[in-house]
Motif scaffolding. Structure first.
Motif, short mmCIF file in Angstrom:
data_model
loop_
_atom_site.label_atom_id
_atom_site.label_comp_id
_atom_site.label_asym_id
_atom_site.label_seq_id
_atom_site.Cartn_x
_atom_site.Cartn_y
_atom_site.Cartn_z
N ASP A 148 27.61 28.68 55.88
CA ASP A 148 27.90 27.49 56.67
C ASP A 148 26.81 26.42 56.54
OD1 ASP A 148 26.18 29.22 57.97
OD2 ASP A 148 26.82 28.60 59.97
N SER A 149 25.77 26.68 55.74
CA SER A 149 24.78 25.65 55.47
C SER A 149 25.10 24.89 54.18
CB SER A 149 23.38 26.26 55.37
OG SER A 149 23.29 27.14 54.26
N ASN A 150 26.11 25.36 53.44
CA ASN A 150 26.56 24.66 52.25
C ASN A 150 27.32 23.41 52.67
OD1 ASN A 150 29.03 24.22 50.28
ND2 ASN A 150 27.37 25.10 49.05
N GLN A 151 27.00 22.27 52.09
CA GLN A 151 27.59 21.02 52.56
C GLN A 151 29.10 20.97 52.37
OE1 GLN A 151 25.85 18.66 54.30
NE2 GLN A 151 27.95 17.98 54.72
N GLU A 152 29.59 21.53 51.28
CA GLU A 152 31.03 21.53 51.04
C GLU A 152 31.75 22.37 52.09
OE1 GLU A 152 34.11 21.81 47.24
OE2 GLU A 152 32.12 22.74 47.11
N ALA A 153 31.14 23.50 52.45
CA ALA A 153 31.72 24.34 53.49
C ALA A 153 31.64 23.67 54.85
CB ALA A 153 31.00 25.69 53.53
N VAL A 154 30.52 23.01 55.12
CA VAL A 154 30.36 22.27 56.38
C VAL A 154 31.42 21.19 56.50
CG1 VAL A 154 28.86 20.71 57.67
CG2 VAL A 154 27.90 22.77 56.62
N ASP A 155 31.64 20.46 55.42
CA ASP A 155 32.65 19.40 55.43
C ASP A 155 34.04 19.98 55.69
OD1 ASP A 155 30.70 17.54 54.90
OD2 ASP A 155 31.10 17.43 52.75
N ALA A 156 34.32 21.13 55.09
CA ALA A 156 35.63 21.77 55.29
C ALA A 156 35.83 22.16 56.75
CB ALA A 156 35.76 22.99 54.39
N LEU A 157 34.77 22.68 57.38
CA LEU A 157 34.86 23.04 58.79
C LEU A 157 35.06 21.81 59.66
CD1 LEU A 157 32.00 25.72 58.99
CD2 LEU A 157 34.46 26.15 59.21
N GLN A 158 34.28 20.80 59.42
CA GLN A 158 34.34 19.60 60.25
C GLN A 158 35.63 18.80 60.05
OE1 GLN A 158 30.68 17.51 59.37
NE2 GLN A 158 29.47 18.82 60.72
N ASN A 159 36.19 18.88 58.83
CA ASN A 159 37.43 18.16 58.53
C ASN A 159 38.68 18.99 58.80
OD1 ASN A 159 35.91 15.95 57.64
ND2 ASN A 159 35.87 16.69 55.52
N ASP A 160 38.48 20.17 59.35
CA ASP A 160 39.60 21.07 59.70
C ASP A 160 40.40 21.48 58.46
OD1 ASP A 160 40.94 22.60 61.55
OD2 ASP A 160 42.41 21.05 62.03
N ASP A 161 39.69 21.67 57.35
CA ASP A 161 40.35 22.11 56.12
C ASP A 161 40.23 23.62 55.90
OD1 ASP A 161 41.16 19.54 55.33
OD2 ASP A 161 39.22 19.13 54.39
N ALA A 162 39.43 24.30 56.72
CA ALA A 162 39.22 25.73 56.53
C ALA A 162 40.46 26.51 56.96
CB ALA A 162 38.01 26.20 57.34
N THR A 163 40.85 27.49 56.16
CA THR A 163 42.01 28.32 56.45
C THR A 163 41.63 29.75 56.84
OG1 THR A 163 42.23 28.90 54.10
CG2 THR A 163 43.47 26.98 54.89
N GLN A 164 40.36 30.09 56.62
CA GLN A 164 39.91 31.46 56.91
C GLN A 164 38.41 31.44 57.13
OE1 GLN A 164 41.24 34.67 54.14
NE2 GLN A 164 39.06 34.94 53.74
N ILE A 165 37.96 32.24 58.10
CA ILE A 165 36.53 32.31 58.36
C ILE A 165 36.16 33.76 58.66
CG2 ILE A 165 36.69 31.85 60.85
CD1 ILE A 165 34.15 30.12 60.54
N ILE A 166 35.01 34.19 58.16
CA ILE A 166 34.49 35.54 58.38
C ILE A 166 33.09 35.41 58.98
CG2 ILE A 166 33.82 37.73 57.31
CD1 ILE A 166 35.81 37.12 55.08
N GLY A 167 32.81 36.20 60.00
CA GLY A 167 31.49 36.11 60.60
C GLY A 167 31.17 37.30 61.48
#
Length: 229
Positions: free
Chosen positions: A160-179
């Motif tokens: 989640d520190s990767n900028q592309e991943a951060v952008d996906a989270l903030q833009n609501d483009d993420a379809t799956q998350i593991i944590g």
């Protein structure tokens, strides 16, 4: 082995009494019948429905055909599934212990069955908010407009520190998350998907002593990530 539950938001759920046959073009696909038991978990009450469903599966297998007295390779066959769904009219939630493809196909066929009146939708999770609640975000899958690519998946100790991943989270483009998520006295590695799946990759610890461990765990996950109050 990972364990999973499928979840849907339900606005209306009316099923005829007795054993209901689910058909498509007069071909029986499965059944649904309300169980006598009612589950009380925390402050939620669930009606239990026993379900069967047959779904086409694409897989290369070899089977023995009695009529031919020989083996034959096939690539598609119907597989029968037995599972339960749990419906809470108070919380407007439905859980299924079948996998997501089976649950999706079953509910679609059920909705089109005569005498059945149900309205449901897939929950939408705020992955940006959930990522901040994880002790560690380990994986993200997201849609992309990159040429020739429809989706990307990233995994790692600080994905989640990767900028592309951060952008996906903030833009609501993420379809799956593991944590990693702490519940009670234990830490669990979980996955949530926008298709309405909750997966636990860890041992369920004290939940294993409960009658319906994954259902109880799924409720606690939804409360922990503040999807449920």
């Amino acid at each position: 082995m990972p364990e999973s539950m499928s979840v849907r938001i339900v606005d209306r759920f009316k099923i005829p009494d007795g054993n209901v046959t689910i058909e498509k073009a007069r071909v029986p696909l499965g059944t649904i019948k309300k169980d006598r038991q009612t589950l009380n978990i925390a402050r939620s009450s669930f009606a239990v429905y026993n379900c069967t469903f047959s779904k086409d599966v694409s897989e290369d297998i070899t089977v023995f055909i009695d009529e031919l007295d020989d083996y034959k390779e096939i690539t598609t066959y119907k597989k029968a599934f037995d599972f339960n769904i749990y419906y809470s009219s108070k919380d407007h939630l439905l859980f299924s212990d079948a996998n997501t493809p089976v649950t999706k196909a079953f509910l679609k066929a059920l909705r089109e069955t005569d005498g059945v009146d149900i309205i449901f939708s897939t929950p939408h999770f705020d992955f940006d908010k959930i990522s901040n609640q994880f002790q560690q975000t380990k994986g993200i899958r997201f849609s992309t407009t990159d040429q020739g690519v429809s989706a990307k998946a990233m995994s790692g100790s600080s994905v989640d520190s990767n900028q592309e991943a951060v952008d996906a989270l903030q833009n609501d483009d993420a379809t799956q998350i593991i944590g990693a998520l702490d519940i009670g006295n234990h830490g669990y590695t979980i996955m949530l998907t926008q298709s309405g799946t909750i997966v636990c990759f860890s041992k369920l610890f004290e939940y294993d002593r409960l009658e319906h461990p994954m259902l109880s765990f799924s409720l606690d996950v939804l409360k922990k990530v503040q999807f449920l109050s």
